[in-house]
Write a protein that holds these residues in place. Structure first.
Motif, PDB file in Angstrom:
ATOM      1  N   ALA A  41       0.836  -1.205   0.000  1.00  0.00           N
ATOM      2  CA  ALA A  41       0.000   0.000   0.000  1.00  0.00           C
ATOM      3  C   ALA A  41       0.866   1.248   0.000  1.00  0.00           C
ATOM      4  CB  ALA A  41      -0.920  -0.002   1.215  1.00  0.00           C
ATOM      5  N   PRO A  42       0.543   2.197  -0.867  1.00  0.00           N
ATOM      6  CA  PRO A  42       1.305   3.448  -0.858  1.00  0.00           C
ATOM      7  C   PRO A  42       0.901   4.305   0.347  1.00  0.00           C
ATOM      8  CG  PRO A  42      -0.470   3.570  -2.456  1.00  0.00           C
ATOM      9  CD  PRO A  42      -0.485   2.169  -1.903  1.00  0.00           C
ATOM     10  N   LEU A  43       1.858   4.985   0.927  1.00  0.00           N
ATOM     11  CA  LEU A  43       1.587   5.859   2.059  1.00  0.00           C
ATOM     12  C   LEU A  43       1.872   7.291   1.647  1.00  0.00           C
ATOM     13  CD1 LEU A  43       0.915   6.424   5.033  1.00  0.00           C
ATOM     14  CD2 LEU A  43       3.328   5.997   5.559  1.00  0.00           C
ATOM     15  N   SER A  44       0.854   8.133   1.757  1.00  0.00           N
ATOM     16  CA  SER A  44       1.022   9.549   1.468  1.00  0.00           C
ATOM     17  C   SER A  44       0.673  10.350   2.714  1.00  0.00           C
ATOM     18  CB  SER A  44       0.112   9.968   0.305  1.00  0.00           C
ATOM     19  OG  SER A  44       0.164  11.373   0.151  1.00  0.00           O
ATOM     20  N   LEU A  45       1.540  11.262   3.071  1.00  0.00           N
ATOM     21  CA  LEU A  45       1.289  12.143   4.206  1.00  0.00           C
ATOM     22  C   LEU A  45       0.760  13.496   3.738  1.00  0.00           C
ATOM     23  CD1 LEU A  45       3.177   9.898   5.349  1.00  0.00           C
ATOM     24  CD2 LEU A  45       4.082  11.614   6.857  1.00  0.00           C
ATOM     25  N   GLU A  46       0.609  13.644   2.433  1.00  0.00           N
ATOM     26  CA  GLU A  46       0.133  14.889   1.840  1.00  0.00           C
ATOM     27  C   GLU A  46      -1.236  15.256   2.409  1.00  0.00           C
ATOM     28  OE1 GLU A  46       0.754  18.176  -0.275  1.00  0.00           O
ATOM     29  OE2 GLU A  46       2.145  16.493  -0.305  1.00  0.00           O
ATOM     30  N   GLY A  47      -1.359  16.480   2.879  1.00  0.00           N
ATOM     31  CA  GLY A  47      -2.629  16.980   3.388  1.00  0.00           C
ATOM     32  C   GLY A  47      -2.965  16.550   4.801  1.00  0.00           C
ATOM     33  N   MET A  48      -2.073  15.811   5.449  1.00  0.00           N
ATOM     34  CA  MET A  48      -2.331  15.352   6.809  1.00  0.00           C
ATOM     35  C   MET A  48      -1.864  16.414   7.802  1.00  0.00           C
ATOM     36  SD  MET A  48      -3.905  12.591   6.599  1.00  0.00           S
ATOM     37  CE  MET A  48      -4.354  11.587   5.195  1.00  0.00           C
ATOM     38  N   ASP A  49      -2.752  16.765   8.723  1.00  0.00           N
ATOM     39  CA  ASP A  49      -2.425  17.775   9.727  1.00  0.00           C
ATOM     40  C   ASP A  49      -1.781  17.158  10.961  1.00  0.00           C
ATOM     41  OD1 ASP A  49      -3.688  20.084   8.356  1.00  0.00           O
ATOM     42  OD2 ASP A  49      -5.490  18.852   8.603  1.00  0.00           O
ATOM     43  N   LYS A  50      -2.261  15.995  11.343  1.00  0.00           N
ATOM     44  CA  LYS A  50      -1.747  15.302  12.526  1.00  0.00           C
ATOM     45  C   LYS A  50      -1.590  13.829  12.186  1.00  0.00           C
ATOM     46  CE  LYS A  50      -3.710  18.412  15.945  1.00  0.00           C
ATOM     47  NZ  LYS A  50      -2.631  18.752  16.859  1.00  0.00           N
ATOM     48  N   ILE A  51      -0.600  13.221  12.832  1.00  0.00           N
ATOM     49  CA  ILE A  51      -0.352  11.805  12.589  1.00  0.00           C
ATOM     50  C   ILE A  51      -0.195  11.089  13.920  1.00  0.00           C
ATOM     51  CG2 ILE A  51       1.187  10.110  11.520  1.00  0.00           C
ATOM     52  CD1 ILE A  51       1.843  12.283   9.443  1.00  0.00           C
ATOM     53  N   ILE A  52      -0.971  10.029  14.063  1.00  0.00           N
ATOM     54  CA  ILE A  52      -0.889   9.163  15.242  1.00  0.00           C
ATOM     55  C   ILE A  52      -0.189   7.886  14.795  1.00  0.00           C
ATOM     56  CG2 ILE A  52      -2.198   7.847  16.960  1.00  0.00           C
ATOM     57  CD1 ILE A  52      -4.430  10.018  16.628  1.00  0.00           C
ATOM     58  N   LEU A  53       0.845   7.518  15.514  1.00  0.00           N
ATOM     59  CA  LEU A  53       1.633   6.324  15.224  1.00  0.00           C
ATOM     60  C   LEU A  53       1.412   5.352  16.375  1.00  0.00           C
ATOM     61  CD1 LEU A  53       4.792   8.430  14.425  1.00  0.00           C
ATOM     62  CD2 LEU A  53       3.330   7.325  12.716  1.00  0.00           C
ATOM     63  N   ALA A  54       0.961   4.143  16.078  1.00  0.00           N
ATOM     64  CA  ALA A  54       0.658   3.178  17.143  1.00  0.00           C
ATOM     65  C   ALA A  54       1.253   1.822  16.799  1.00  0.00           C
ATOM     66  CB  ALA A  54      -0.853   3.058  17.324  1.00  0.00           C
ATOM     67  N   ALA A  55       2.016   1.280  17.749  1.00  0.00           N
ATOM     68  CA  ALA A  55       2.635  -0.024  17.510  1.00  0.00           C
ATOM     69  C   ALA A  55       2.904  -0.733  18.829  1.00  0.00           C
ATOM     70  CB  ALA A  55       3.936   0.128  16.734  1.00  0.00           C
ATOM     71  N   PRO A  56       2.802  -2.071  18.807  1.00  0.00           N
ATOM     72  CA  PRO A  56       3.094  -2.853  20.009  1.00  0.00           C
ATOM     73  C   PRO A  56       4.577  -3.152  20.122  1.00  0.00           C
ATOM     74  CG  PRO A  56       2.430  -4.326  18.262  1.00  0.00           C
ATOM     75  CD  PRO A  56       2.350  -2.919  17.698  1.00  0.00           C
ATOM     76  N   VAL A  57       4.954  -3.579  21.299  1.00  0.00           N
ATOM     77  CA  VAL A  57       6.329  -4.010  21.533  1.00  0.00           C
ATOM     78  C   VAL A  57       6.310  -5.499  21.834  1.00  0.00           C
ATOM     79  CG1 VAL A  57       8.338  -3.807  23.047  1.00  0.00           C
ATOM     80  CG2 VAL A  57       7.026  -1.758  22.430  1.00  0.00           C
ATOM     81  N   HIS A  58       7.125  -6.239  21.097  1.00  0.00           N
ATOM     82  CA  HIS A  58       7.325  -7.668  21.335  1.00  0.00           C
ATOM     83  C   HIS A  58       8.826  -7.906  21.245  1.00  0.00           C
ATOM     84  CE1 HIS A  58       3.201  -9.304  21.288  1.00  0.00           C
ATOM     85  NE2 HIS A  58       2.959  -8.170  20.657  1.00  0.00           N
ATOM     86  N   GLU A  59       9.349  -8.589  22.243  1.00  0.00           N
ATOM     87  CA  GLU A  59      10.779  -8.867  22.295  1.00  0.00           C
ATOM     88  C   GLU A  59      11.601  -7.585  22.199  1.00  0.00           C
ATOM     89  OE1 GLU A  59      11.909 -12.117  19.729  1.00  0.00           O
ATOM     90  OE2 GLU A  59      10.028 -13.158  20.163  1.00  0.00           O
ATOM     91  N   ARG A  60      11.179  -6.584  22.948  1.00  0.00           N
ATOM     92  CA  ARG A  60      11.865  -5.295  23.124  1.00  0.00           C
ATOM     93  C   ARG A  60      11.844  -4.384  21.912  1.00  0.00           C
ATOM     94  NH1 ARG A  60      14.318  -4.054  27.628  1.00  0.00           N
ATOM     95  NH2 ARG A  60      15.421  -2.384  26.569  1.00  0.00           N
TER      96      ARG A  60
END
Length: 188
Positions: free
Chosen positions: A42-61
């Motif tokens: 999937a292509p990722l475009s940040l164009e026109g985005m005002d805010k970005i939330i980044l969410a990810a789990p931690v496994h094995e540090r």
């Protein structure tokens, strides 16, 4: 106003958190786009985005490699926008694990050379139904060592939804980077 939520998930809790963030942002009037970092085509475009939330789990540090690749590949564009990182781990569920949970972010910042504007340590969940014997032993003797939770008790969600809602509301209500003076330091 537009919000992009980039997430990665392993057992489903972080996707649930991303969808919660989506719902909250939509309620306050944002147009929201969800992007699963695991979708390598999937292509990722940040164009026109005002805010970005980044969410990810931690496994094995560490956070998932696909998530870290997205951060590293887009670090210059991300540095130009308001960003919130939700780092989801079991360490964040316990007061004595908060320093360790913060270390996961520090290590990811070193690998990706990207630092978000705001970080939140979010408690994850135990999904015992998806663990094999080895994973259960690691959970019991490494991750939850000497902590007041027995993984034999079954699945358990540690996420504090009210605290998460407060973090998200604060981030979403803050002025956007486009209305702030250009003093934001680049992470790249």
């Amino acid at each position: 106003m537009n919000v992009l939520i980039v997430f990665a998930t392993v057992e489903g809790q972080t996707q649930k958190i991303a969808e919660f963030a989506q719902s909250l942002a939509e309620k306050v009037g944002y147009d929201v786009t969800l992007f699963d970092a695991a979708d390598k085509t999937a292509p990722l475009s940040l164009e026109g985005m005002d805010k970005i939330i980044l969410a990810a789990p931690v496994h094995e540090r560490r956070h998932p490699e696909t998530f870290e690749v997205v951060l590293g590949a887009h670090r210059a564009e991300l540095a130009e926008r308001d960003t919130l990182l939700l780092s989801v781990s079991l360490s964040a569920a316990f007061e004595d694990g908060m320093d360790e949970a913060q270390e996961y972010i520090t290590e990811m910042e070193m690998r990706t050379r990207f630092k978000s504007d705001l970080n939140a340590l979010v408690a994850g969940a135990v999904r015992t139904g998806s663990y094999d014997y080895f994973a259960t032993q690691v959970l019991r003797h490494v991750v939850l060592r000497d902590r007041d939770y027995d993984p034999g008790a079954g699945e358990h969600e540690f996420t504090d939804w009210d605290a998460l809602a407060n973090v998200l509301a604060t981030f979403l209500e803050a002025e956007t980077a486009s209305t702030q003076p250009p003093s934001k330091a680049s992470s790249g």
